[in-house]
Design an enzyme around this catalytic site. Sequence first.
Site, short mmCIF file in Angstrom:
data_model
loop_
_atom_site.label_atom_id
_atom_site.label_comp_id
_atom_site.label_asym_id
_atom_site.label_seq_id
_atom_site.Cartn_x
_atom_site.Cartn_y
_atom_site.Cartn_z
N HIS A 1 0.82 -1.21 0.00
CA HIS A 1 0.00 0.00 0.00
C HIS A 1 0.85 1.26 0.00
O HIS A 1 0.43 2.30 -0.49
CB HIS A 1 -0.99 -0.02 1.16
CG HIS A 1 -2.13 -0.94 0.88
ND1 HIS A 1 -2.18 -2.23 1.35
CD2 HIS A 1 -3.23 -0.78 0.09
CE1 HIS A 1 -3.26 -2.81 0.89
NE2 HIS A 1 -3.92 -1.97 0.12
N GLU B 1 -11.01 -10.28 -5.45
CA GLU B 1 -9.59 -10.24 -5.06
C GLU B 1 -9.18 -11.49 -4.30
O GLU B 1 -8.10 -11.55 -3.74
CB GLU B 1 -9.23 -8.96 -4.31
CG GLU B 1 -10.13 -8.60 -3.16
CD GLU B 1 -9.77 -7.26 -2.53
OE1 GLU B 1 -8.75 -6.67 -2.87
OE2 GLU B 1 -10.55 -6.81 -1.67
N ASP C 1 -4.40 -8.05 -4.44
CA ASP C 1 -4.68 -9.15 -3.52
C ASP C 1 -4.91 -10.45 -4.28
O ASP C 1 -4.50 -11.52 -3.82
CB ASP C 1 -5.89 -8.82 -2.63
CG ASP C 1 -5.47 -7.98 -1.45
OD1 ASP C 1 -4.43 -8.28 -0.85
OD2 ASP C 1 -6.16 -6.99 -1.14
N CYS D 1 -9.29 -2.73 -10.76
CA CYS D 1 -8.81 -1.56 -10.03
C CYS D 1 -7.47 -1.81 -9.34
O CYS D 1 -6.93 -0.94 -8.69
CB CYS D 1 -9.85 -1.08 -9.02
SG CYS D 1 -10.19 -2.28 -7.73
C1 PEP Z 1 -6.33 -4.90 -4.81
O1 PEP Z 1 -6.19 -5.75 -3.92
O2 PEP Z 1 -5.96 -5.07 -5.98
C2 PEP Z 1 -6.96 -3.61 -4.50
C3 PEP Z 1 -7.30 -2.75 -5.44
O3 PEP Z 1 -7.14 -3.30 -3.19
P1 PEP Z 1 -5.94 -2.86 -2.23
O4 PEP Z 1 -4.71 -2.66 -3.07
O5 PEP Z 1 -6.35 -1.60 -1.54
O6 PEP Z 1 -5.82 -4.02 -1.30
MG MG Z 2 -7.17 -5.48 -2.01
#
Ligand code: PEP
Ligand code: MG
Length: 544
Positions: free
Chosen positions: A188, A431, A455, A502
């Site tokens: 993140h 995910e 994920d 996303c």
């Molecule tokens: C992902 O897991 O791809 C996602 C968009 O969520 P995050 O990166 O916030 O876990």
């Molecule tokens: Mg995620």
Amino acid sequence: MLTFTGKSVYSAVAIGKISIFKRRDTEVKREHISDIDAEKARVAKAKEYSLAQLQTIYDKALKEVGEANAQIFSIHMMMLDDEDYNDSINNIIETQQVNAEYAIAVTADNFAEMFATMEDAYMQARSADVKDISNRMIANLSADNIEQSVTDDKVIICADDLAPSETVSLDKEKVLAFVTAHGSSNSHTAILARNMNIPAIIGVGDEFLAQIKDGQNAAVDGFTGEIYIEPDEDTLARMTKKQAEDIAQKKLLLELKGKENVTLDGTKVNIYANIGGVGNIGAVLQNDAGGIGLFRSEFLYLENDDYPTEEQQFTAYKKVLESMAGKKVIIRTLDIGADKQVDYFDLAKEENPALGYRAIRICLTRPEIFKTQLRALYRASAYGNLGIMFPMIISVSEVEKALQFCEAVKAELKTENIEYSDNVEIGIMIETPAAAMISDKLAPMVDFFSVGTNDLTQYTLACDRQNSNLEEFCDTHHEAILRLIELSAQNAHKHGAWIGICGELAADTTLTETFLRMGIDEFSVSPGFVLKVRNEVRNIDLNK
Ligand code: PEP
Ligand code: MG
């Protein structure tokens, strides 16, 4: 000149001074002190602060998990107030003329041992509690000692690694680049750097921090993953030129503003942006995103010292919806846990937090938190084009429960005569491999899927996204991942739902054509990548 190499997570160039990120030192050292009264006053202040913290935690727990579970915090308050405990700390300070941290640590060890050797199982369990309250006291003692590493100038932040909460707490106006010894590209922290359009290099190795000093000049090449310390004249000239070229190239992409996301054969897609908070909207508009495909709402929680209230959340969501003036805004419900830890949630330490109590699991089991967020979301829905999506789904029953919460919240608002929109689209994130595999069952329940490839990759390939040693094994183009996405796309369309991506893979333009051929309807990427993906889409011919 020294050169270090890591992995780039955002391609741009930065030239400036180094600032080493200093974290609070939690290791307790024995120090001789001369002012005993001042040291005792520090203890009193930390105790007062710790009691207030515990009271807040107790009140929340009482509301959310009931009296029986909240009781532990009132026990902690009682222990903090215990005369023997306090006398012991003050006696050690006085007789040994030592610092408060050390006196508390010694007291904690003595009391913990005393409890552990008692016959009564209840008293034995207090051993962990006395350590817990003592750690809280020690942390609060050093809270006023946190060293500020950022000066008035913009700097290149160098750290061993950064937690998302640390990254969000940095003053973005003062950060030129991030360079970390550890970390991985799907973490993140890396995502935040991308969202901020800041060059970032991760995993440069331990030697790096040992060899650099605050205030040194450096140049960060976010294209090659190199950082030059005290660059020589030639390197500096080369990097300055590269920076100018990069700016010019990005300007060129700006010419695509206002143009359609359409392939040469006429297939249209949506290109939206990912954001972490209201502060990113400027970048979304500047880069001409068609909407917001992922608002990571948990950053509202990470930026706060306490649970954000319904009103605080409503204000933030409303602002995003109004700023997007009718364009789609998809807000993901709270995705806390794993690497996104918030102290006031008081989550238990877990062996495998990524596989632990997180995201929708917290929401479904702590209904007050979930309901507060859903109320804020539905109230805000009256001000724009809202979509709500749920993270970390693995089963039909989770979606059923989440939908029931939505219905209950809408009914509540209706009785209270509070306005909300009836056209809120509901989606889930794909995910987990489980969600992709049962996407035929999930699709009829929702309006859309959004694939979280970050994920999905870690769970499919069994590669912890936080672990920088796994980069070589973590093949984001792995056939298993692509097949799961394709399966989800087929099932979504079969049941009249649309599907977007996303996760970070949405911005990987080497896969744009593959995704379009799978029928992906939407890409949601960091704002700085919107025009790059548009450029790619406009050069693809699906008839070929
Ligand atoms: C992902 O897991 O791809 C996602 C968009 O969520 P995050 O990166 O916030 O876990
Ligand atoms: Mg995620």
